[in-house]
Design an enzyme around this catalytic site. Sequence first.
Site, PDB file in Angstrom:
ATOM      1  N   ILE A 134     -11.145 163.981  32.524  1.00 48.62           N
ATOM      2  CA  ILE A 134     -12.943 164.582  32.149  1.00 48.62           C
ATOM      3  C   ILE A 134     -13.111 163.934  30.684  1.00 48.62           C
ATOM      4  CG2 ILE A 134     -13.268 166.428  30.608  1.00 48.62           C
ATOM      5  CD1 ILE A 134     -10.948 168.581  32.142  1.00 48.62           C
ATOM      6  N   PRO A 135     -14.482 163.169  31.556  1.00 45.60           N
ATOM      7  CA  PRO A 135     -14.982 161.981  30.130  1.00 45.60           C
ATOM      8  C   PRO A 135     -15.405 162.588  28.767  1.00 45.60           C
ATOM      9  CG  PRO A 135     -16.350 162.639  32.440  1.00 45.60           C
ATOM     10  CD  PRO A 135     -15.022 163.319  32.084  1.00 45.60           C
ATOM     11  N   CYS A 136     -14.746 163.329  28.105  1.00 45.12           N
ATOM     12  CA  CYS A 136     -15.548 163.646  26.808  1.00 45.12           C
ATOM     13  C   CYS A 136     -16.033 162.524  25.433  1.00 45.12           C
ATOM     14  CB  CYS A 136     -14.456 164.383  25.950  1.00 45.12           C
ATOM     15  SG  CYS A 136     -13.174 163.713  26.166  1.00 45.12           S
ATOM     16  N   HIS A 137     -15.589 161.107  26.398  1.00 45.81           N
ATOM     17  CA  HIS A 137     -15.597 159.806  25.671  1.00 45.81           C
ATOM     18  C   HIS A 137     -17.068 159.746  25.917  1.00 45.81           C
ATOM     19  CE1 HIS A 137     -14.400 158.666  29.379  1.00 45.81           C
ATOM     20  NE2 HIS A 137     -14.816 157.875  29.156  1.00 45.81           N
ATOM     21  N   ARG A 138     -18.144 159.888  26.939  1.00 45.60           N
ATOM     22  CA  ARG A 138     -19.216 159.643  27.216  1.00 45.60           C
ATOM     23  C   ARG A 138     -20.307 161.305  26.703  1.00 45.60           C
ATOM     24  NH1 ARG A 138     -17.892 160.070  33.746  1.00 45.60           N
ATOM     25  NH2 ARG A 138     -16.491 158.429  33.663  1.00 45.60           N
TER      26      ARG A 138
END
Length: 165
Positions: A134-138
Amino acid sequence: MKELNAYSKPAYGFSNTPFGECLIAFSDDGICALTFPEDRESGLLELERRFQNIKFTYDNYKAEKYVRQIFELKEMPELYLIGTPFQISIWEALQQIPKGKTSTYAKIAEVIGRPKAVRAVGSAIGANPIAFLIPCHRVLRTDGGLGGFRWGLEIKKKMLDWEIK
DNA sequence: ATAAAGGCCACCC
DNA sequence: GGGTGGCCTTTAT
């Protein structure tokens, strides 16, 4: 809030990734956690605190297998999201951000139809249990700032760099 | 019930 | 750059 049932065989393990060692937890329903704890003990404590009353067994074989699948074969395993409806709507929105692209906390708030809830979006993203997948880094700040990252901004940067190539 | 704490943002200085 | 007030959800009293 949905619960993992007794037959779903919840388990966890540790494995190395391009971003350091991760703790990964899963059941027959899919991945439920992927974190980058300071050390194994605190990682487990956090897991237990978050999924109270669920007893995970240790299965490092499967953990390694998942991690290879994710970071070497780059295949997406099945995820099992556990959270409030608000959180889940946000975690699903995050998965729509293409690899190598970024969004902002405000845009995510817009996407889920709650443009005023920007701050709550930040909190919900911070509560993301499944790093990287879940690409919360984006998600960056509107002003271009990096924003926060639960497991340290260094890892957030590394993930963004890693995806660009 | 209520308070306090957030991975924010716009606006001011 | 730094500080303030408003916004909304969650978690802990």
